[in-house]
Write a protein that holds these residues in place. Structure first.
Motif, PDB file in Angstrom:
ATOM      1  N   UNK A  56       0.829  -1.198   0.000  1.00 60.63           N
ATOM      2  CA  UNK A  56       0.000   0.000   0.000  1.00 60.63           C
ATOM      3  C   UNK A  56       0.868   1.256   0.000  1.00 60.63           C
ATOM      4  N   UNK A  57       0.324   2.293  -0.618  1.00 64.68           N
ATOM      5  CA  UNK A  57       0.952   3.602  -0.576  1.00 64.68           C
ATOM      6  C   UNK A  57       0.180   4.467   0.408  1.00 64.68           C
ATOM      7  N   UNK A  58       0.895   5.038   1.367  1.00 63.88           N
ATOM      8  CA  UNK A  58       0.296   6.017   2.264  1.00 63.88           C
ATOM      9  C   UNK A  58       0.672   7.398   1.762  1.00 63.88           C
ATOM     10  N   UNK A  59      -0.325   8.242   1.559  1.00 70.72           N
ATOM     11  CA  UNK A  59      -0.099   9.620   1.147  1.00 70.72           C
ATOM     12  C   UNK A  59       0.231  10.403   2.405  1.00 70.72           C
ATOM     13  N   UNK A  60       1.431  10.943   2.459  1.00 64.30           N
ATOM     14  CA  UNK A  60       1.899  11.639   3.655  1.00 64.30           C
ATOM     15  C   UNK A  60       1.497  13.097   3.664  1.00 64.30           C
ATOM     16  N   UNK A  61       1.451  13.711   2.489  1.00 66.39           N
ATOM     17  CA  UNK A  61       1.132  15.140   2.402  1.00 66.39           C
ATOM     18  C   UNK A  61       0.757  15.468   0.967  1.00 66.39           C
ATOM     19  N   UNK A  85      11.379   6.289   9.776  1.00 66.30           N
ATOM     20  CA  UNK A  85      11.661   6.796   8.439  1.00 66.30           C
ATOM     21  C   UNK A  85      11.180   8.244   8.402  1.00 66.30           C
ATOM     22  N   UNK A  86      12.092   9.152   8.091  1.00 68.37           N
ATOM     23  CA  UNK A  86      11.795  10.580   7.951  1.00 68.37           C
ATOM     24  C   UNK A  86      12.057  10.939   6.498  1.00 68.37           C
ATOM     25  N   UNK A  87      11.179  11.734   5.892  1.00 70.02           N
ATOM     26  CA  UNK A  87      11.339  12.025   4.476  1.00 70.02           C
ATOM     27  C   UNK A  87      10.696  13.356   4.083  1.00 70.02           C
ATOM     28  N   UNK A  88      11.143  13.860   2.953  1.00 67.54           N
ATOM     29  CA  UNK A  88      10.510  15.021   2.338  1.00 67.54           C
ATOM     30  C   UNK A  88       9.551  14.581   1.228  1.00 67.54           C
ATOM     31  N   UNK A  89       9.501  13.295   0.913  1.00 68.29           N
ATOM     32  CA  UNK A  89       8.654  12.782  -0.165  1.00 68.29           C
ATOM     33  C   UNK A  89       7.179  12.791   0.239  1.00 68.29           C
ATOM     34  N   UNK A  90       6.289  12.854  -0.748  1.00 70.63           N
ATOM     35  CA  UNK A  90       4.861  12.893  -0.434  1.00 70.63           C
ATOM     36  C   UNK A  90       4.213  11.534  -0.185  1.00 70.63           C
ATOM     37  N   UNK A  91       4.921  10.429  -0.463  1.00 68.66           N
ATOM     38  CA  UNK A  91       4.306   9.114  -0.289  1.00 68.66           C
ATOM     39  C   UNK A  91       5.251   8.091   0.307  1.00 68.66           C
ATOM     40  N   UNK A  92       4.665   7.066   0.940  1.00 67.43           N
ATOM     41  CA  UNK A  92       5.433   5.959   1.512  1.00 67.43           C
ATOM     42  C   UNK A  92       4.769   4.650   1.110  1.00 67.43           C
ATOM     43  N   UNK A  93       5.480   3.842   0.330  1.00 65.34           N
ATOM     44  CA  UNK A  93       5.004   2.521  -0.067  1.00 65.34           C
ATOM     45  C   UNK A  93       5.432   1.529   1.003  1.00 65.34           C
ATOM     46  N   UNK A  94       4.482   0.737   1.493  1.00 68.95           N
ATOM     47  CA  UNK A  94       4.757  -0.270   2.519  1.00 68.95           C
ATOM     48  C   UNK A  94       4.459  -1.634   1.910  1.00 68.95           C
ATOM     49  N   UNK A 121       9.364   2.338   1.332  1.00 69.92           N
ATOM     50  CA  UNK A 121       9.934   3.032   0.184  1.00 69.92           C
ATOM     51  C   UNK A 121       9.298   4.414   0.046  1.00 69.92           C
ATOM     52  N   UNK A 122      10.093   5.461   0.235  1.00 74.39           N
ATOM     53  CA  UNK A 122       9.578   6.812   0.031  1.00 74.39           C
ATOM     54  C   UNK A 122       9.531   7.087  -1.462  1.00 74.39           C
ATOM     55  N   UNK A 123       8.488   7.775  -1.897  1.00 76.24           N
ATOM     56  CA  UNK A 123       8.331   7.988  -3.334  1.00 76.24           C
ATOM     57  C   UNK A 123       7.314   9.072  -3.637  1.00 76.24           C
ATOM     58  N   UNK A 124       7.245   9.401  -4.942  1.00 80.83           N
ATOM     59  CA  UNK A 124       6.193  10.285  -5.434  1.00 80.83           C
ATOM     60  C   UNK A 124       4.920   9.474  -5.587  1.00 80.83           C
ATOM     61  N   UNK A 125       3.816  10.154  -5.828  1.00 81.82           N
ATOM     62  CA  UNK A 125       2.538   9.475  -5.980  1.00 81.82           C
ATOM     63  C   UNK A 125       2.409   8.901  -7.387  1.00 81.82           C
ATOM     64  N   UNK A 126       1.781   7.735  -7.511  1.00 83.35           N
ATOM     65  CA  UNK A 126       1.604   7.132  -8.831  1.00 83.35           C
ATOM     66  C   UNK A 126       0.861   8.063  -9.778  1.00 83.35           C
ATOM     67  N   UNK A 127       1.272   8.052 -11.015  1.00 78.70           N
ATOM     68  CA  UNK A 127       0.653   8.836 -12.082  1.00 78.70           C
ATOM     69  C   UNK A 127       0.783  10.348 -11.880  1.00 78.70           C
TER      70      UNK A 127
END
Length: 164
Positions: A56-61, A85-94, A121-127
């Motif tokens: 799942x991807x959690x949208x952080x902001x 896990x601390x990040x500046x990315x908008x998403x976290x894939x678990x 996995x910190x990442x951008x949002x899909x699409x």
């Protein structure tokens, strides 16, 4: 099956109907009904049962932050080990190793079985390149991308001797 959930209730989560996704909607604010579910273990739901674990991807902001913010905290049941896990990315894939079957081994030769690991996995949002409302994932020629992820291992709190 990938899914989406919100941790902070901000705007920018992928909308319902996105291919292979679902939205859990925003977490209620503190004091509202259901708020506790967002601060404890992630909820078991239909997608979780269908995937037989997390993917799942959690949208952080709704935006990338300038300073890292805490996206996840994992603790051993005894509380002796913790990873954040601390990040500046908008998403976290678990992902919880849902499809490992023991045929692969770690460097010491131990089999890697189902749910024997967790990936954060910190990442951008899909699409994101196709959705203007999402934080941009585009890096133009001649520009530099900046994203920061920190894995922190805080020391456990000192235990007070029991008065047995």
């Amino acid at each position: 099956m990938p899914g989406f959930g919100r941790r902070d209730g901000s705007a920018g989560a992928p909308p319902p109907g996105t291919a292979k996704s679902r939205t859990a909607g925003p977490c209620p604010r503190s004091g509202e009904p259901g708020a506790a579910r967002c601060s404890r273990a992630a909820p078991a739901d239909v997608a979780l049962r269908r995937a037989q674990g997390y993917d799942h991807l959690w949208v952080l902001a709704s935006h990338e932050s300038v300073a890292p913010r805490r996206a996840a905290r994992l603790s051993a049941p005894d509380g002796d080990r913790t990873m954040e896990v601390w990040t500046t990315a908008p998403g976290l894939q678990v992902y919880t190793a849902n499809h490992l079957d023991g045929t692969l081994t770690d460097p010491a030769g131990h089999p890697l079985g189902r749910h024997g690991a967790v990936c954060l996995e910190t990442q951008h949002l899909p699409d994101a390149p196709n959705r203007p409302a999402y934080p941009s994932a585009v890096l133009r020629p001649g520009t530099t991308g900046h994203r920061r992820t920190e894995f922190r291992f805080p020391r456990p709190a000192a235990r007070t001797p029991s008065a047995d």
